[in-house]
Design a protein around this motif. Structure first.
Motif, short mmCIF file in Angstrom:
data_model
loop_
_atom_site.label_atom_id
_atom_site.label_comp_id
_atom_site.label_asym_id
_atom_site.label_seq_id
_atom_site.Cartn_x
_atom_site.Cartn_y
_atom_site.Cartn_z
N HIS A 8 -9.09 20.78 -74.44
CA HIS A 8 -8.03 21.78 -74.29
C HIS A 8 -7.74 22.10 -72.82
CE1 HIS A 8 -8.37 22.41 -78.58
NE2 HIS A 8 -9.66 22.67 -78.45
N HIS A 9 -8.49 21.48 -71.93
CA HIS A 9 -8.31 21.71 -70.49
C HIS A 9 -7.45 20.60 -69.91
CE1 HIS A 9 -9.16 22.75 -66.34
NE2 HIS A 9 -9.57 21.51 -66.12
N THR A 10 -6.30 20.98 -69.36
CA THR A 10 -5.43 20.02 -68.70
C THR A 10 -5.72 20.03 -67.21
OG1 THR A 10 -3.69 20.40 -70.35
CG2 THR A 10 -3.05 19.32 -68.29
N PRO A 11 -6.38 19.00 -66.72
CA PRO A 11 -6.78 19.00 -65.30
C PRO A 11 -5.57 18.90 -64.37
CG PRO A 11 -7.22 16.87 -66.29
CD PRO A 11 -6.80 17.77 -67.41
N ARG A 12 -5.71 19.56 -63.22
CA ARG A 12 -4.72 19.44 -62.17
C ARG A 12 -5.27 18.53 -61.07
NH1 ARG A 12 -4.02 25.72 -60.96
NH2 ARG A 12 -6.28 25.43 -60.95
N LYS A 13 -4.40 18.02 -60.24
CA LYS A 13 -4.84 17.11 -59.18
C LYS A 13 -5.82 17.79 -58.24
CE LYS A 13 -0.78 14.08 -59.12
NZ LYS A 13 0.34 13.54 -58.29
N SER A 14 -5.69 19.10 -58.12
CA SER A 14 -6.55 19.82 -57.18
C SER A 14 -7.91 20.20 -57.78
CB SER A 14 -5.86 21.11 -56.72
OG SER A 14 -5.54 21.94 -57.84
N ASP A 15 -8.09 20.00 -59.10
CA ASP A 15 -9.36 20.35 -59.74
C ASP A 15 -10.49 19.46 -59.21
OD1 ASP A 15 -8.13 22.29 -61.18
OD2 ASP A 15 -8.17 21.25 -63.09
N VAL A 16 -11.66 20.07 -59.06
CA VAL A 16 -12.82 19.36 -58.50
C VAL A 16 -13.98 19.38 -59.48
CG1 VAL A 16 -14.51 19.30 -56.63
CG2 VAL A 16 -12.15 19.99 -56.15
N TYR A 17 -14.57 18.22 -59.72
CA TYR A 17 -15.76 18.16 -60.56
C TYR A 17 -16.96 18.57 -59.72
CZ TYR A 17 -19.70 16.35 -63.21
OH TYR A 17 -20.90 16.22 -63.88
N ARG A 18 -17.69 19.58 -60.17
CA ARG A 18 -18.87 20.06 -59.45
C ARG A 18 -20.07 19.22 -59.88
NH1 ARG A 18 -15.83 22.68 -55.75
NH2 ARG A 18 -14.30 23.99 -56.82
N ASP A 19 -20.41 18.26 -59.08
CA ASP A 19 -21.42 17.28 -59.47
C ASP A 19 -22.84 17.80 -59.28
OD1 ASP A 19 -21.84 17.18 -56.74
OD2 ASP A 19 -21.04 15.15 -56.49
N GLN A 20 -23.78 16.93 -59.59
CA GLN A 20 -25.19 17.30 -59.54
C GLN A 20 -25.63 17.76 -58.15
OE1 GLN A 20 -28.46 14.29 -60.45
NE2 GLN A 20 -28.28 15.34 -62.41
N SER A 21 -25.14 17.10 -57.13
CA SER A 21 -25.49 17.49 -55.77
C SER A 21 -25.00 18.89 -55.45
CB SER A 21 -24.90 16.50 -54.76
OG SER A 21 -25.49 15.22 -54.91
N TYR A 22 -23.79 19.20 -55.88
CA TYR A 22 -23.20 20.52 -55.65
C TYR A 22 -24.01 21.60 -56.36
CZ TYR A 22 -19.55 24.14 -55.48
OH TYR A 22 -18.86 25.31 -55.26
N VAL A 23 -24.33 21.36 -57.62
CA VAL A 23 -25.08 22.34 -58.41
C VAL A 23 -26.49 22.51 -57.84
CG1 VAL A 23 -26.03 22.85 -60.69
CG2 VAL A 23 -23.72 21.93 -60.48
#
Length: 247
Positions: free
Chosen positions: A194-209
């Motif tokens: 149900h989430h429509t991603p935008r070009k500016s969206d960022v995946y918070r990866d394992q390193s970030y977390v």
């Protein structure tokens, strides 16, 4: 060979497909503490889990990540966990003991100066999920791979039909967990249809977390140390007990 574990396990076609395409088998990855590279460093992970049913579809950094990693932060001694949620995002948690000033605090009650150390602020404040049951599973114990619960050693067997809870095979330490999510505005939520991603969206990866877990652990340690110093100072200025003559 991938083995889906759990009583009466009936994996879906998608789960089978994801597991077959993955280089990592389903379930617990280590039978002893293992070196785990993350965020330009290496940690000693107590638990490394892979859960194909929570892995998002499509190509992305999540394909190279574990779905649960538990370790003890070497600088603070606090237990930490990174756990993938059902929407494909990763959440981070830090556990504090009963002697910590924030033990038992609800997420909303955590002071802003601590909450703002992590992405989106503190959104989780709960006790260990040891032996917690799943309502959807009709009271069956929740599998360890999904729990926010710290253990002091790793499981030696991967047998979820007989060993499903931390009480069975683990030395358990009672902690209160403070955590954060990565499914806020601007975050890429790869597993939510149900989430429509935008070009500016960022995946918070394992390193970030990981970096945010460490930052939170450091801040919580400062709070604990300050409380201990305050107690020591108060004790130093306390009046000495009366002598026999003064009684």
């Amino acid at each position: 060979m991938v083995k889906f574990t759990g009583r009466n396990s009936k994996p879906t076609k998608r789960q089978i497909k994801l597991a077959e395409e993955s280089d990592i088998p389903d379930g617990l990855q280590n039978v002893a503490p293992v070196s785990c590279p993350v965020a330009k460093t290496t940690i000693t992970a107590l638990q490394v889990y892979h859960s194909p049913e929570r892995k998002p579809e499509g190509n992305g950094p999540w394909n190279r990540e574990a779905d649960k990693v538990a370790w003890v932060d070497e600088h603070t001694g606090f237990g930490c966990i990174m756990l993938r949620q059902t929407d494909g995002t990763l959440s981070g948690y830090v556990g504090v003991g009963p002697d910590h000033p924030l033990y038992g605090f609800d997420a909303a009650a955590v002071p802003l100066g601590i909450s703002d150390q992590v992405h989106g602020g503190i959104t989780y404040g709960k006790e260990c999920e040891v032996n917690r049951t799943e309502l959807r599973a009709k009271g069956k114990p929740r599998q360890e791979r999904y729990t926010v619960c710290h253990t002091t050693r790793t499981r030696w067997v991967q047998d979820y039909e007989n060993v499903q809870t931390t009480e069975d095979e683990f030395e358990h330490e009672e902690l209160w967990w403070l955590g954060f999510d990565t499914n806020h505005a601007g975050d890429l939520i790869p597993g939510d249809p149900h989430h429509t991603p935008r070009k500016s969206d960022v995946y918070r990866d394992q390193s970030y977390v990981y970096e945010h877990c460490v930052a939170l652990a450091k801040r919580l340690k400062q709070v604990s140390d300050r409380k201990s110093a305050s107690r020591s100072q108060a004790a130093a200025h306390a009046l000495p007990p009366p002598t026999k003559e003064e009684r």
